[in-house]
Design an enzyme around this catalytic site. Structure first.
Site, PDB file in Angstrom:
ATOM      1  CE  LYS A   1      -3.302   2.818   2.172  1.00  9.26           C
ATOM      2  NZ  LYS A   1      -3.652   3.426   3.459  1.00  9.26           N
TER       3      LYS A   1
ATOM      4  CB  ALA B   1      -8.017   8.343   4.328  1.00  6.21           C
ATOM      5  N   GLY B   2     -10.767   8.885   5.901  1.00  8.16           N
ATOM      6  CA  GLY B   2     -11.850   9.840   6.068  1.00  8.16           C
ATOM      7  C   GLY B   2     -13.120   9.252   6.635  1.00  8.16           C
TER       8      GLY B   2
ATOM      9  CB  ALA C   1      -7.096   2.319  10.423  1.00 10.87           C
ATOM     10  CB  THR C   2      -8.870   6.493  12.607  1.00  7.37           C
ATOM     11  OG1 THR C   2      -7.558   6.563  12.077  1.00  7.37           O
ATOM     12  CG2 THR C   2      -8.962   7.355  13.839  1.00  7.37           C
TER      13      THR C   2
ATOM     14  N   GLY D   1      -7.622   9.872   9.316  1.00  9.74           N
ATOM     15  CA  GLY D   1      -7.959  10.031  10.724  1.00  9.74           C
ATOM     16  C   GLY D   1      -8.932  11.157  11.028  1.00  9.74           C
TER      17      GLY D   1
END
Lengths: 66, 276
Positions: free
Chosen positions: B121, B208-209, B230-231, B182
């Site tokens: 990645k 992301a986001g 993830a976050t 994040g």
């Protein structure tokens, strides 16, 4: 002689191998990669590759991220 | 009436009652010739402990999970690599923390050696404050990694032109951001994501986001092939419950996309027959 292992200067005996450096840092060498002066040393070469004066050895592993 | 004898399924994992099943077999995510049942790709950063991370990853149903590469710490407890291996989750190393193509190449080569995979990645960011991809370095790194035989999954801006260029140099997928890493801001430019999806010949993974389940579902409804997050899970108050929510949201969004939504109308359309 001095080498730089993961950013820290350390004294090691002459003819120290990459394998010995890895073993000094972790008991679990699975999932670990080594760069000697920014060049990857394949696992098969760890036991036969000796580090030299002022070499930079980076020992990396997978951590939580991404 | 004949009774059919159905043998017990071998070691099928216990599902919580009422949990929707993953689409089995019929609708796999295929990246570089490899099939995945789950369309949720997870990260591992930010979890309060390896134990909670493990429970969350298992609850999410993910089959592909990112890890970062860092210097070995002698006092590290437990290993994320072991965690992934014992749960049969494929590791996807990233190049997080790289600001130039050269950094990313070095990290990718080390990751290939450490994790025994040529999947990477690719993250090449411009600055610490936004963590937005640097398009010039990113494209350069992608092209060089493809030449070195890597299977490259680039984290990219929500820019249809850059996504096309990344595909042209041989990337196996494109991973446009919904919003900064994040941030939990959701998908800031759904129109661009649709444009990327329309033109893409490789899987599109929103990356992301994403902050909550409805945003993961929206990504899939817009036509993305998968969601990477993830976050949103690891820093949720209850990571395991949020992991389950994301699994369900991705499955629901995918199903809705395939089902074909009704057109939006300005006025009502009666759903009951008119009164005689």
């Amino acid at each position: 002689m001095d080498v730089i292992i993961n950013g820290e200067r350390r004294a090691v005996s002459p003819r120290t191998t990459v394998e010995e450096v890895v073993r000094s840092l972790t008991r679990e060498p699975g999932g670990v990669a080594v760069a000697l002066n920014d060049e990857v040393v394949p696992k098969a070469g760890w036991a036969t590759t000796e580090v030299g004066e002022n070499d930079r050895i980076d020992v990396l592993t997978a951590v939580q991220g991404g | 009436m004949t009774s059919t004898h159905s043998p017990a399924l071998p070691d099928s994992p216990a599902e919580p009652a009422g949990a929707p099943r993953q689409a089995a077999g019929g609708d796999p995510l295929v990246i570089a010739g490899r099939s995945f049942t789950s369309r949720l790709i997870t990260g591992t950063g930010g979890a309060p402990s390896l134990r909670i991370l493990e429970d969350a990853l298992v609850a999410s149903g993910t089959e592909l999970t990112t890890v970062a590469l860092r210097r070995v710490s002698p006092d590290a407890e437990g290993s994320v690599w072991d965690l992934l291996r014992r749960n049969g989750i494929r590791p996807l190393p990233n190049t997080a923390g790289c600001f130039t193509a050269g950094d990313a190449l070095r990290t990718a080569r080390l990751a290939r050696e450490a994790l025994e995979t040529d999947w990477i990645k690719l993250e090449v960011v411009a600055d610490d404050r936004t963590l937005l991809p640097d398009p010039v370095e990113l494209l350069d790194a992608a092209e060089r990694l493809v030449d070195e035989g890597f299977t490259v999954l680039p984290y990219t801006n929500d820019d249809p032109v850059l996504a096309r260029r990344l595909e042209q140099v041989g990337c196996a997928a494109v991973m446009p951001l919904g919003a900064p890493i994040g941030s939990g801001l959701g998908i800031r430019n759904p129109h661009n994501i649709e444009l990327i999806v329309e033109q893409a010949g490789v899987p599109v993974v929103i990356d992301a986001g994403i902050g909550t389940a409805s945003e993961a579902a929206l990504a899939m409804e817009l036509g993305c092939d998968a969601v990477m997050l993830a976050t949103a899970v690891t820093r949720a108050q209850d990571p395991v419950l949020m992991a389950r929510a994301m699994r369900d949201a991705v499955a629901a969004g995918r199903a809705a996309r395939r089902a074909g939504r009704i057109p939006v109308r300005r006025y009502a359309q009666a759903s009951s027959p008119a009164v005689d």
